[in-house]
Design a protein around this motif. Structure first.
Motif, PDB file in Angstrom:
ATOM      1  N   THR A 309       0.821  -1.291  -0.015  1.00  0.00           N
ATOM      2  CA  THR A 309       0.021  -0.155  -0.076  1.00  0.00           C
ATOM      3  C   THR A 309       0.933   1.178   0.213  1.00  0.00           C
ATOM      4  O   THR A 309       2.277   1.117  -0.030  1.00  0.00           O
ATOM      5  N   GLU A 310       0.299   2.319   0.010  1.00  0.00           N
ATOM      6  CA  GLU A 310       1.142   3.797   0.092  1.00  0.00           C
ATOM      7  C   GLU A 310       1.872   3.764   1.629  1.00  0.00           C
ATOM      8  O   GLU A 310       3.002   4.574   1.543  1.00  0.00           O
ATOM      9  N   LEU A 311       1.602   2.765   2.375  1.00  0.00           N
ATOM     10  CA  LEU A 311       2.233   2.994   3.796  1.00  0.00           C
ATOM     11  C   LEU A 311       2.913   1.695   4.265  1.00  0.00           C
ATOM     12  O   LEU A 311       4.016   1.630   5.000  1.00  0.00           O
ATOM     13  N   ILE A 312       2.870   0.632   3.341  1.00  0.00           N
ATOM     14  CA  ILE A 312       3.553  -0.700   3.783  1.00  0.00           C
ATOM     15  C   ILE A 312       4.623  -1.163   2.677  1.00  0.00           C
ATOM     16  O   ILE A 312       4.054  -1.303   1.454  1.00  0.00           O
ATOM     17  N   HIS A 313       5.843  -1.007   3.120  1.00  0.00           N
ATOM     18  CA  HIS A 313       6.895  -1.499   1.902  1.00  0.00           C
ATOM     19  C   HIS A 313       7.651  -2.495   2.412  1.00  0.00           C
ATOM     20  O   HIS A 313       8.112  -2.615   3.398  1.00  0.00           O
ATOM     21  N   THR A 348       4.023  10.893   7.251  1.00  0.00           N
ATOM     22  CA  THR A 348       4.878  11.165   6.131  1.00  0.00           C
ATOM     23  C   THR A 348       6.136  11.571   6.672  1.00  0.00           C
ATOM     24  O   THR A 348       7.158  11.413   5.507  1.00  0.00           O
ATOM     25  N   ARG A 349       6.472  11.774   7.870  1.00  0.00           N
ATOM     26  CA  ARG A 349       7.968  12.083   8.312  1.00  0.00           C
ATOM     27  C   ARG A 349       8.280  11.021   9.133  1.00  0.00           C
ATOM     28  O   ARG A 349       9.529  11.050   9.812  1.00  0.00           O
ATOM     29  N   VAL A 350       7.635   9.890   9.554  1.00  0.00           N
ATOM     30  CA  VAL A 350       7.954   9.081  10.555  1.00  0.00           C
ATOM     31  C   VAL A 350       7.656   7.417   9.973  1.00  0.00           C
ATOM     32  O   VAL A 350       6.516   7.336   9.616  1.00  0.00           O
ATOM     33  N   GLY A 381      12.747   9.384  11.472  1.00  0.00           N
ATOM     34  CA  GLY A 381      12.043  10.635  11.532  1.00  0.00           C
ATOM     35  C   GLY A 381      12.769  11.487  10.499  1.00  0.00           C
ATOM     36  O   GLY A 381      13.952  11.557  10.704  1.00  0.00           O
ATOM     37  N   THR A 382      11.929  12.533   9.951  1.00  0.00           N
ATOM     38  CA  THR A 382      12.604  13.559   9.317  1.00  0.00           C
ATOM     39  C   THR A 382      12.003  14.782   9.598  1.00  0.00           C
ATOM     40  O   THR A 382      10.884  14.818   9.534  1.00  0.00           O
ATOM     41  N   LEU A 383      12.932  15.980   9.624  1.00  0.00           N
ATOM     42  CA  LEU A 383      12.438  17.269  10.025  1.00  0.00           C
ATOM     43  C   LEU A 383      13.050  18.116   8.981  1.00  0.00           C
ATOM     44  O   LEU A 383      14.326  18.283   8.634  1.00  0.00           O
ATOM     45  N   LYS A 384      12.266  18.931   8.355  1.00  0.00           N
ATOM     46  CA  LYS A 384      12.752  19.877   7.498  1.00  0.00           C
ATOM     47  C   LYS A 384      12.047  21.358   7.589  1.00  0.00           C
ATOM     48  O   LYS A 384      11.169  21.777   8.282  1.00  0.00           O
TER      49      LYS A 384
END
Length: 384
Positions: A309-313, A348-350, A381-384
């Protein structure tokens, strides 16, 4: 030395022109892992040590654009704490700076520099270290100066790079592997179709090692290759090259290595959810065995990436390689690697990930055999 300094001054001068607009971006990412490893030092089964550890991997990137020029500073850390083997704890640091100068429509130059203070993966080391109690640690520094003539849209491009690097081992009696390397690379690229290029490349490197008591690894390395890179209808892309390599050791008792060299990777975008890749490589590498020159490594790999899915890879990798030591001891190692992981995007970031990895080496010298099973759980996680 005067030429190098003058070149750097000329390249840096555009950054001091008044009135140019500036954009700055800062990105931060980090992941934390819990890992269990049943053979942390990659030794034979009867003396293998198992342990669990937690690690933190922060990464900070700063980008700036000044007029037509750009710079990027990146820091990556890797900090690990073991539950039983305290000597295995490590604190790794990797700092990298890249500066790109756009002098004209056709001419660009770049300067890069880096500093690493890291530990070495014992599975990649072909020296047998049965009494190891801490990872091999080293400091590595490099700088690179390069230029490219030809616009991105041009049919042909010509580039030259010079790189100097130093590596300094800090423990486990590996001073004889300390080296200074000077490397020159020239490349000509010609576009034969909108998404297809052919290229010719020549590389020359001089390795200056610290002398041991009875041998020295100093050598001159040359590699010539021709290749093609392409992308067909957004489905199949690749980069494949074939050439000749020559590693000439200055000490007469060390055997030189020459012959076929290749490197290639193909990626098939099966669908918007699935990618598959295959890769192959043949290269010569200086050995870490005392009194031995180098070895030939031939590697093959395949990987599959699939999104349920868009969430599971899902990610799956397989690798196989052979290391042939070019010496009278006639040693050959076979390496196997399998990696399976499942990733779930919380936002979207975690994201979180659970994975398993198998590493195995079988050798004609049974003391070099090892098998390791690694299980990991991570969150990033990512911060921008």
């Amino acid at each position: 030395m005067r030429l190098k300094v003058s070149f750097i001054i000329i390249c840096l001068s555009p950054f001091y022109v008044k009135g140019q607009s500036t954009d700055v971006g800062l990105n931060f990412s980090a992941d934390g892992k819990f890992t269990t490893d049943d053979n942390i030092y990659r030794v034979t089964e009867d003396i293998a040590k198992n342990d669990t550890f937690i690690s933190l991997n922060p990464k900070v990137t700063a980008d700036t654009i000044i007029g037509k020029h750009s710079a990027k500073l990146t820091y990556a850390g890797d900090f690990a704490k073991y539950s039983k083997e305290e000597m295995a704890n490590y604190n790794d640091h990797d700092l990298d700076l890249k500066i790109n100068f756009d002098h004209s429509y056709r001419l660009t130059t770049k300067i890069e520099g880096g500093y690493k203070k890291e530990h070495e993966d014992p599975g990649a080391f072909n020296r047998i270290q049965l009494d190891i109690s801490e990872y091999n640690r080293y400091v590595e520094k490099f700088y690179l100066i390069g230029m490219k003539y030809g616009a991105e849209s041009a049919i042909g491009q010509l580039s030259f790079n010079y790189q100097n690097s130093e590596k300094d081992y800090k423990n486990n009696g590996l001073d004889y592997l300390d080296f200074n390397k000077d490397q020159f690379t020239g490349r000509f690229t010609y576009r034969v179709a909108p998404k297809t290029e052919i290229y010719l490349e020549a590389q020359f490197a001089k390795f200056d090692y610290k002398p041991a008591s009875n041998f020295e690894l100093d050598n001159d390395y040359k590699r010539y290759r021709a290749g093609v890179s392409w992308e067909f209808t957004n489905k199949l892309e690749g980069d494949v090259n074939l050439g000749y390599q020559d590693r000439d050791y200055l000490q007469p008792t060390l055997r030189d290595i020459n012959g076929l060299a290749y490197d290639g990777r193909l990626t098939w975008h099966i669908s918007s959810y699935t990618d598959a890749s295959i890769a192959a490589k043949r290269e010569s590498i200086d050995s870490s065995l005392e009194g031995v020159g180098g070895f030939l490594r031939t590697s093959f790999g395949t990987s599959l990436e699939h999104s349920f899915t868009e969430l599971i890879h899902l990610n799956f990798d397989l690798g196989y390689s052979t290391d042939e030591v070019i010496h009278e001891i006639n040693r050959e190692d076979k390496r196997y690697r399998a990696d399976l992981s499942l990733n779930y995007d919380l936002t979207t970031r975690v994201s979180t990930e659970i994975g398993y990895r198998l590493e195995k080496r079988e050798s004609t010298d049974s003391l070099a055999d090892f098998t390791a099973n690694i299980f990991e759980i991570s969150i990033s996680g990512t911060l921008k």
